[in-house]
Motif scaffolding. Sequence first.
Motif, PDB file in Angstrom:
ATOM      1  N   ALA A  54       0.859  -1.187   0.000  1.00 54.04           N
ATOM      2  CA  ALA A  54       0.000   0.000   0.000  1.00 54.04           C
ATOM      3  C   ALA A  54       0.892   1.233   0.000  1.00 54.04           C
ATOM      4  CB  ALA A  54      -0.922   0.003   1.219  1.00 54.04           C
ATOM      5  N   TYR A  55       0.559   2.227  -0.828  1.00 53.88           N
ATOM      6  CA  TYR A  55       1.430   3.383  -1.059  1.00 53.88           C
ATOM      7  C   TYR A  55       0.618   4.673  -1.151  1.00 53.88           C
ATOM      8  CZ  TYR A  55       4.850  -0.197  -2.439  1.00 53.88           C
ATOM      9  OH  TYR A  55       5.681  -1.292  -2.457  1.00 53.88           O
ATOM     10  N   HIS A  56       1.273   5.777  -0.818  1.00 56.12           N
ATOM     11  CA  HIS A  56       0.723   7.080  -1.182  1.00 56.12           C
ATOM     12  C   HIS A  56       1.439   7.491  -2.480  1.00 56.12           C
ATOM     13  CE1 HIS A  56       3.941  10.120  -0.211  1.00 56.12           C
ATOM     14  NE2 HIS A  56       4.428   9.087   0.452  1.00 56.12           N
ATOM     15  N   HIS A 307      10.278   2.870   3.567  1.00 59.48           N
ATOM     16  CA  HIS A 307       9.809   3.234   4.894  1.00 59.48           C
ATOM     17  C   HIS A 307       8.938   4.467   4.894  1.00 59.48           C
ATOM     18  CE1 HIS A 307      13.173   6.065   4.618  1.00 59.48           C
ATOM     19  NE2 HIS A 307      14.012   5.047   4.485  1.00 59.48           N
ATOM     20  N   THR A 308       8.961   5.212   3.788  1.00 65.79           N
ATOM     21  CA  THR A 308       8.215   6.470   3.719  1.00 65.79           C
ATOM     22  C   THR A 308       7.179   6.470   2.609  1.00 65.79           C
ATOM     23  OG1 THR A 308      10.094   7.660   4.652  1.00 65.79           O
ATOM     24  CG2 THR A 308       8.483   8.968   3.443  1.00 65.79           C
ATOM     25  N   TRP A 309       7.503   5.849   1.492  1.00 67.97           N
ATOM     26  CA  TRP A 309       6.547   5.775   0.373  1.00 67.97           C
ATOM     27  C   TRP A 309       5.413   4.797   0.700  1.00 67.97           C
ATOM     28  CZ3 TRP A 309       7.458   2.586  -4.624  1.00 67.97           C
ATOM     29  CH2 TRP A 309       6.524   2.932  -5.608  1.00 67.97           C
ATOM     30  N   ARG A 310       5.733   3.704   1.380  1.00 68.76           N
ATOM     31  CA  ARG A 310       4.727   2.731   1.777  1.00 68.76           C
ATOM     32  C   ARG A 310       3.959   3.213   2.997  1.00 68.76           C
ATOM     33  NH1 ARG A 310       6.865  -3.273   2.695  1.00 68.76           N
ATOM     34  NH2 ARG A 310       4.851  -3.367   3.750  1.00 68.76           N
ATOM     35  N   VAL A 311       2.776   2.648   3.188  1.00 69.80           N
ATOM     36  CA  VAL A 311       1.978   2.946   4.380  1.00 69.80           C
ATOM     37  C   VAL A 311       1.466   1.635   4.971  1.00 69.80           C
ATOM     38  CG1 VAL A 311       1.241   5.225   3.603  1.00 69.80           C
ATOM     39  CG2 VAL A 311      -0.150   3.215   3.010  1.00 69.80           C
ATOM     40  N   PRO A 312       1.221   1.607   6.292  1.00 64.97           N
ATOM     41  CA  PRO A 312       0.543   0.451   6.873  1.00 64.97           C
ATOM     42  C   PRO A 312      -0.894   0.406   6.373  1.00 64.97           C
ATOM     43  CG  PRO A 312       0.724   2.218   8.494  1.00 64.97           C
ATOM     44  CD  PRO A 312       1.505   2.664   7.285  1.00 64.97           C
ATOM     45  N   PHE A 313      -1.441  -0.787   6.236  1.00 64.03           N
ATOM     46  CA  PHE A 313      -2.806  -0.877   5.713  1.00 64.03           C
ATOM     47  C   PHE A 313      -3.442  -2.184   6.168  1.00 64.03           C
ATOM     48  CE2 PHE A 313      -6.339  -0.442   2.822  1.00 64.03           C
ATOM     49  CZ  PHE A 313      -6.423   0.924   2.574  1.00 64.03           C
ATOM     50  N   ILE A 314      -4.472  -2.076   7.000  1.00 66.03           N
ATOM     51  CA  ILE A 314      -5.208  -3.230   7.522  1.00 66.03           C
ATOM     52  C   ILE A 314      -6.689  -3.014   7.232  1.00 66.03           C
ATOM     53  CG2 ILE A 314      -5.650  -4.693   9.531  1.00 66.03           C
ATOM     54  CD1 ILE A 314      -3.314  -3.208  10.931  1.00 66.03           C
ATOM     55  N   VAL A 315      -7.381  -4.062   6.796  1.00 64.14           N
ATOM     56  CA  VAL A 315      -8.817  -3.977   6.554  1.00 64.14           C
ATOM     57  C   VAL A 315      -9.508  -5.185   7.193  1.00 64.14           C
ATOM     58  CG1 VAL A 315     -10.652  -3.649   4.858  1.00 64.14           C
ATOM     59  CG2 VAL A 315      -8.320  -2.922   4.310  1.00 64.14           C
ATOM     60  N   ALA A 322     -10.153 -13.815   7.701  1.00 63.22           N
ATOM     61  CA  ALA A 322      -9.357 -13.488   8.883  1.00 63.22           C
ATOM     62  C   ALA A 322      -7.928 -13.986   8.716  1.00 63.22           C
ATOM     63  CB  ALA A 322      -9.984 -14.105  10.129  1.00 63.22           C
ATOM     64  N   GLY A 323      -6.975 -13.177   9.178  1.00 60.09           N
ATOM     65  CA  GLY A 323      -5.575 -13.567   9.144  1.00 60.09           C
ATOM     66  C   GLY A 323      -4.970 -13.640   7.760  1.00 60.09           C
ATOM     67  N   SER A 324      -5.591 -12.979   6.785  1.00 61.78           N
ATOM     68  CA  SER A 324      -5.087 -13.028   5.406  1.00 61.78           C
ATOM     69  C   SER A 324      -4.074 -11.915   5.162  1.00 61.78           C
ATOM     70  CB  SER A 324      -6.234 -12.940   4.402  1.00 61.78           C
ATOM     71  OG  SER A 324      -7.040 -11.812   4.645  1.00 61.78           O
ATOM     72  N   ARG A 325      -3.272 -12.108   4.153  1.00 63.26           N
ATOM     73  CA  ARG A 325      -2.200 -11.173   3.815  1.00 63.26           C
ATOM     74  C   ARG A 325      -2.099 -11.105   2.302  1.00 63.26           C
ATOM     75  NH1 ARG A 325       1.462  -9.516   7.759  1.00 63.26           N
ATOM     76  NH2 ARG A 325       3.372  -8.522   6.994  1.00 63.26           N
ATOM     77  N   THR A 326      -1.912  -9.913   1.779  1.00 62.38           N
ATOM     78  CA  THR A 326      -1.865  -9.749   0.334  1.00 62.38           C
ATOM     79  C   THR A 326      -0.946  -8.594  -0.025  1.00 62.38           C
ATOM     80  OG1 THR A 326      -3.254  -9.510  -1.658  1.00 62.38           O
ATOM     81  CG2 THR A 326      -3.792  -8.105   0.217  1.00 62.38           C
ATOM     82  N   GLU A 327      -0.484  -8.572  -1.273  1.00 61.00           N
ATOM     83  CA  GLU A 327       0.319  -7.439  -1.722  1.00 61.00           C
ATOM     84  C   GLU A 327      -0.574  -6.255  -2.056  1.00 61.00           C
ATOM     85  OE1 GLU A 327       4.058  -6.395  -4.679  1.00 61.00           O
ATOM     86  OE2 GLU A 327       2.912  -8.231  -5.013  1.00 61.00           O
ATOM     87  N   GLY A 328      -1.518  -6.454  -2.913  1.00 64.03           N
ATOM     88  CA  GLY A 328      -2.502  -5.418  -3.219  1.00 64.03           C
ATOM     89  C   GLY A 328      -2.081  -4.446  -4.288  1.00 64.03           C
ATOM     90  N   ASN A 329      -0.899  -3.835  -4.130  1.00 63.17           N
ATOM     91  CA  ASN A 329      -0.457  -2.764  -5.026  1.00 63.17           C
ATOM     92  C   ASN A 329      -1.516  -1.679  -5.144  1.00 63.17           C
ATOM     93  OD1 ASN A 329       2.016  -3.894  -5.431  1.00 63.17           O
ATOM     94  ND2 ASN A 329       1.708  -4.414  -7.574  1.00 63.17           N
ATOM     95  N   ILE A 330      -1.879  -1.127  -3.986  1.00 60.40           N
ATOM     96  CA  ILE A 330      -2.917  -0.107  -3.937  1.00 60.40           C
ATOM     97  C   ILE A 330      -2.301   1.243  -3.562  1.00 60.40           C
ATOM     98  CG2 ILE A 330      -4.676  -1.789  -3.303  1.00 60.40           C
ATOM     99  CD1 ILE A 330      -4.509  -0.710  -0.417  1.00 60.40           C
ATOM    100  N   TYR A 331      -3.025   2.292  -3.932  1.00 57.02           N
ATOM    101  CA  TYR A 331      -2.707   3.648  -3.494  1.00 57.02           C
ATOM    102  C   TYR A 331      -3.757   4.089  -2.464  1.00 57.02           C
ATOM    103  CZ  TYR A 331       0.178   4.398  -7.756  1.00 57.02           C
ATOM    104  OH  TYR A 331       1.129   4.341  -8.755  1.00 57.02           O
ATOM    105  N   LEU A 332      -3.420   5.047  -1.644  1.00 53.85           N
ATOM    106  CA  LEU A 332      -4.416   5.647  -0.763  1.00 53.85           C
ATOM    107  C   LEU A 332      -5.559   6.265  -1.567  1.00 53.85           C
ATOM    108  CD1 LEU A 332      -2.199   7.376   1.961  1.00 53.85           C
ATOM    109  CD2 LEU A 332      -3.507   5.258   2.179  1.00 53.85           C
ATOM    110  N   LEU A 333      -5.288   6.709  -2.772  1.00 53.36           N
ATOM    111  CA  LEU A 333      -6.339   7.320  -3.589  1.00 53.36           C
ATOM    112  C   LEU A 333      -7.384   6.310  -4.055  1.00 53.36           C
ATOM    113  CD1 LEU A 333      -5.999   6.921  -7.004  1.00 53.36           C
ATOM    114  CD2 LEU A 333      -3.863   8.066  -6.438  1.00 53.36           C
TER     115      LEU A 333
END
Length: 500
Positions: A54-56, A307-315, A322-333
């Motif tokens: 997840a990125y801004h 460490h700065t371009w990426r963001v933490p992201f939990i949904v 439950a307990g799943s993990r994914t890359e996503g390649n998402i933006y905050l937008l």
Amino acid sequence: MTALEAAEAKRPNILFILVDDQSPFDLKIYNPDSPLQTPNLDKLADSGMVFTGAYHMGSFSGAVCTPSRHMIMSGRTVWHLPIAPWGSKTCPPELEQQTIPAVFNRAGYATMRTCKMGNSYEAANKLFTVRHDAIKRGGDEESGSGWHGQQVLNYLAERETTKETKPFLIYYGFSHPHDTRDGRPELLAKYGAVNHTDPNSVPSLHSIQPKLPLNYLSAHPFDTTHSDVRDEVDVSGVWRHRDEASIRNEIGREYACSENIDIQVGLVLKKLEQMGELDNTYIIYTADHGIAIGHHGLMGKQNLYQHTWRVPFIVKGPGIKAGSRTEGNIYLLDILATLCDMAGITPPETNEGLSFKPVLTGEKDIVRDVLYGAYSGGSKPGMRTVKKGDWKLIQYEAPDRSVNETQLFNLKENPEELLLQHRDTEIAQLSGVHPTPAQTNLANDPAYAEKRVEMEAVLLAEMRRLDDPYRFSNQPSDNLPEPPKPAAKGGKGKNKKKQP
């Protein structure tokens, strides 16, 4: 309950949690060695999905918060915001009427917001039906994160009292862990930190302070095109110091503030559970961007390292494993489009983001193949990055500062983005981690010349696709007109001390 009330009760609630300046690597869910204690976020991750990609998208301002929060609210890409250099041409008028609060107000949701004041999207913020915003970066409940938490608890209590049946969208924002990081005394003590206030001295080392990050440096090896930005020279508690004691103390302060946020999040989640609303609520936890605090010899968010371009992201929410993990390649937008998808609302035509609901339901692993990042808050063109698969390119250029640098990383082999300078640090000597040439910057390695050319082509394509108004000297000029200078804010020098 009437038929209308029953229909409204089935629509999902949304709790969107946004913290200010937090690297994903602060959290154990991304960095198991982190000493930061966040039991409520750990539980949230265990019951939902963690995004590792997840990125801004970036910033054209030293106040990185501002474009980031505009993108979250509007679903617009970075160069298509109303405050962007060509915003008057690339952004439709009255965009605030197509932002999260406006869209969800029209859809019949009850909307509530608490967050920091300033460096945000005021025209959209004021559209929330209930709003309690304030800067709260102090070390007690009233002056710190507890204040934001109490606003949400009060709102939920009011819903109980009035028996409100409308689904809610709560924008639950914090002023921390952005500096000044004045944590609660007991939490500061837990991490061996103090609220250091003397710019002419350094704080004492303490055995329980967090360790220096593996990619710590005492100075960045070259000018980043904006090395004199406030975050790099004027953060209270660190200023220009990059010694071990200053950095470890400041990380301890960051952790104290972050643990307090976790406590406040836990109180709200407990209240939702008591109300019977938790199972029908989508919860998103993220930050507006990451932060350096010693990584690569940097302090702020005006860089494009992971460490700065990426963001933490939990949904967490209905239908999410439950307990799943994914890359996503998402933006905050992408948040606006996704919230609409969750709620069964048609996103506004102005939206440019992609819904990542298919990732949440397990239908996809990623929503895009290529990720782009920009920082152009100082000298131009500034910095750009592009990531495709395991490969990442960062380009820096500032002719007025004699800066022209390129970095190429294989993040699978070098997730910390280690440089040659990291081979001789005390951390390398103590940890036994001595990066090989293949685990450093590969931009000037002849063996990776083709990969560099390939990634430079990907970067140019993204810059063109996203209407980036600048070009590097090794790129075609594309006959772009010179972008207008940003509008002055607050008159002559009034915002000199304003915190981005």
